[in-house]
Design an enzyme around this catalytic site. Sequence first.
Site, PDB file in Angstrom:
ATOM      1  CE  LYS A  13     126.953  33.486  80.949  1.00  0.00           C
ATOM      2  NZ  LYS A  13     127.311  34.322  81.850  1.00  0.00           N
ATOM      3  NE  ARG A 133     122.179  40.582  87.891  1.00  0.00           N
ATOM      4  CZ  ARG A 133     122.976  39.728  87.261  1.00  0.00           C
ATOM      5  NH1 ARG A 133     122.706  38.439  87.252  1.00  0.00           N
ATOM      6  NH2 ARG A 133     124.059  40.153  86.645  1.00  0.00           N
TER       7      ARG A 133
END
Length: 192
Positions: A13, A133
Amino acid sequence: MRLVLLGPPGSGKGTQAARLKEYLQVPHISTGDLLRAEVAAGTPLGVQAKEIMARGDFVSDEILLGMLEDRFARPDTANGFILDGYPRNLVQADALGVLLERIRQPMDFAVQLEVPTDLLVERIAGRAKAEGRDDDSPDVVRNRLDKYTSQTAPVIEYYRQHGQLTVVDGVGSLDEVFSRLIEALAPAKEVG
Ligand code: AMP
């Protein structure tokens, strides 16, 4: 063009939204990026959000809506937007509908990027290596995928029932998926 991009963590996305932003010339609004900026800046909101995000849980609907209202108040959204990472549950979907109605910016499309789960896990593992992350560790990823299934998947049904959903196959190279997205959006782009 006013677009909501839906898809599980690892569906690509964010990457596709960054490309679409150039193509459509509208801002890419990622609620994850907005939250990460708050965390990095050490604001009270960021301090509150940091641990929630590190667990892969959802930050509160109130915080998200406030952040989104502020973001939509900026003039660059006048010609549209690509919203990425919101709504993540039905409460947020309702709140978004009310907000967009109030600012007279009804959405053109909710696009679901469809990717099978085993591929998601693989992609996220790759991203964890590349970006580091702290919400990409295996346990947290599992939690994020569970949250997606239990809370965000119903949002897709919601848009489907409202006749607003477009499904795009998210398997393939970045270019392939991008081409499919552009094709799916073509009718609305003509209208502007
Ligand atoms: P993302 O970059 O979209 O994967 O978002 C990263 C993290 O930010 C998520 O795992 C949540 O902790 C938080 N977050 C982002 N968007 C939302 C949202 N719409 N509602 C609640 N939490 C969110």
